[in-house]
Design a protein around this motif. Sequence first.
Motif, PDB file in Angstrom:
ATOM      1  N   HIS A 159      11.229   0.420 -22.352  1.00 31.57           N
ATOM      2  CA  HIS A 159      12.345   1.335 -22.140  1.00 31.57           C
ATOM      3  C   HIS A 159      13.505   0.639 -21.431  1.00 31.57           C
ATOM      4  O   HIS A 159      14.679   0.919 -21.714  1.00 31.57           O
ATOM      5  N   THR A 169      14.124  -2.825 -21.290  1.00 34.37           N
ATOM      6  CA  THR A 169      14.684  -3.987 -21.986  1.00 34.37           C
ATOM      7  C   THR A 169      15.268  -3.653 -23.352  1.00 34.37           C
ATOM      8  O   THR A 169      16.076  -4.423 -23.883  1.00 34.37           O
ATOM      9  N   GLN A 170      14.877  -2.523 -23.946  1.00 33.56           N
ATOM     10  CA  GLN A 170      15.350  -2.183 -25.287  1.00 33.56           C
ATOM     11  C   GLN A 170      16.234  -0.934 -25.298  1.00 33.56           C
ATOM     12  O   GLN A 170      16.391  -0.281 -26.324  1.00 33.56           O
ATOM     13  N   ALA A 171      16.816  -0.642 -24.135  1.00 31.91           N
ATOM     14  CA  ALA A 171      17.644   0.558 -24.017  1.00 31.91           C
ATOM     15  C   ALA A 171      18.852   0.519 -24.951  1.00 31.91           C
ATOM     16  O   ALA A 171      19.318   1.559 -25.421  1.00 31.91           O
ATOM     17  N   HIS A 172      19.356  -0.684 -25.229  1.00 31.79           N
ATOM     18  CA  HIS A 172      20.531  -0.798 -26.111  1.00 31.79           C
ATOM     19  C   HIS A 172      20.145  -0.700 -27.588  1.00 31.79           C
ATOM     20  O   HIS A 172      20.999  -0.406 -28.426  1.00 31.79           O
ATOM     21  N   ASP A 173      18.889  -0.947 -27.910  1.00 33.89           N
ATOM     22  CA  ASP A 173      18.445  -0.935 -29.306  1.00 33.89           C
ATOM     23  C   ASP A 173      17.790   0.380 -29.711  1.00 33.89           C
ATOM     24  O   ASP A 173      17.793   0.734 -30.894  1.00 33.89           O
ATOM     25  N   ASP A 194      17.364   4.522 -28.916  1.00 34.43           N
ATOM     26  CA  ASP A 194      17.848   5.734 -28.261  1.00 34.43           C
ATOM     27  C   ASP A 194      16.645   6.551 -27.802  1.00 34.43           C
ATOM     28  O   ASP A 194      15.927   7.139 -28.624  1.00 34.43           O
ATOM     29  N   TYR A 216      10.170   1.268 -30.667  1.00 28.22           N
ATOM     30  CA  TYR A 216      10.168   0.048 -29.858  1.00 28.22           C
ATOM     31  C   TYR A 216       9.397  -1.076 -30.529  1.00 28.22           C
ATOM     32  O   TYR A 216       9.573  -2.244 -30.178  1.00 28.22           O
ATOM     33  N   THR A 237      11.552  -4.120 -32.583  1.00 31.23           N
ATOM     34  CA  THR A 237      12.475  -5.089 -31.985  1.00 31.23           C
ATOM     35  C   THR A 237      11.799  -5.761 -30.793  1.00 31.23           C
ATOM     36  O   THR A 237      10.789  -5.278 -30.278  1.00 31.23           O
TER      37      THR A 237
END
Length: 228
Positions: free
Chosen positions: A30, A32-36, A38, A47, A50
């Motif tokens: 959550h 590290t991949q907040a930009h990828d 939603d 998740y 990516t």
Amino acid sequence: MNRDFFRTRAAEVTAMSGIAASQAGFAVMHLTQAHDVDAVATPVSAYAVTWPGVLLFPASVIALAATCLILAMRGVGLAREGFVRFLLGATALMLVCAAVFRTGTPESGLTWWAQIHRYSAGAAFVLLTVVAGICAARMRRADAPAWVRHGTWWATALAALTFLTTTVNTFLPGVLDGGDWRGIPQRVLLVVLSSLLWFLVANSIRAAAPAAVVEEAAPVPVLAGVRS
């Protein structure tokens, strides 16, 4: 594997570590991949497509599966718990399938492996919710600690509510625009059910403790004719 292992302290530590590792893995995804991804509109399984979720997602799900397997083998501290243990074993299998078969992407669409992922993950959530309900109804007779009983009841209620919500949002996304915020109940459900496993592990350890104390306190037999 020797079944006695599942009743050892090592198994207890492994079960607790599995939950902790899973929760930590999802937390890292959550962050590290907040930009990828939603977190409001996108399922948790997104998740897995990516980095670093490509590795962390299956590892986190398998960690939960390991905890379910250990509980299935050692029990959760209830009398006549064969059905509960069966459900936990089935949950472990479904979680492994959800980890092995990755969800689809917008480009690939709903492939056959994505469908296996969707329905095996859904089945795992259903099975754990049923386990929660059965255990909550029987915890009082098992003399479980109050915080375990109350936690299991809350987990049952929240899991049932959020599972119903996420099911409607997935299959009827137009209802209350649920498709736009379907990620929220999924994440709540994940937290609730992983917390449920904490309660079940705690009760399993509590139930196993008296037997261990009796075994350690058992007197050493004295051979006849031997004087001290």
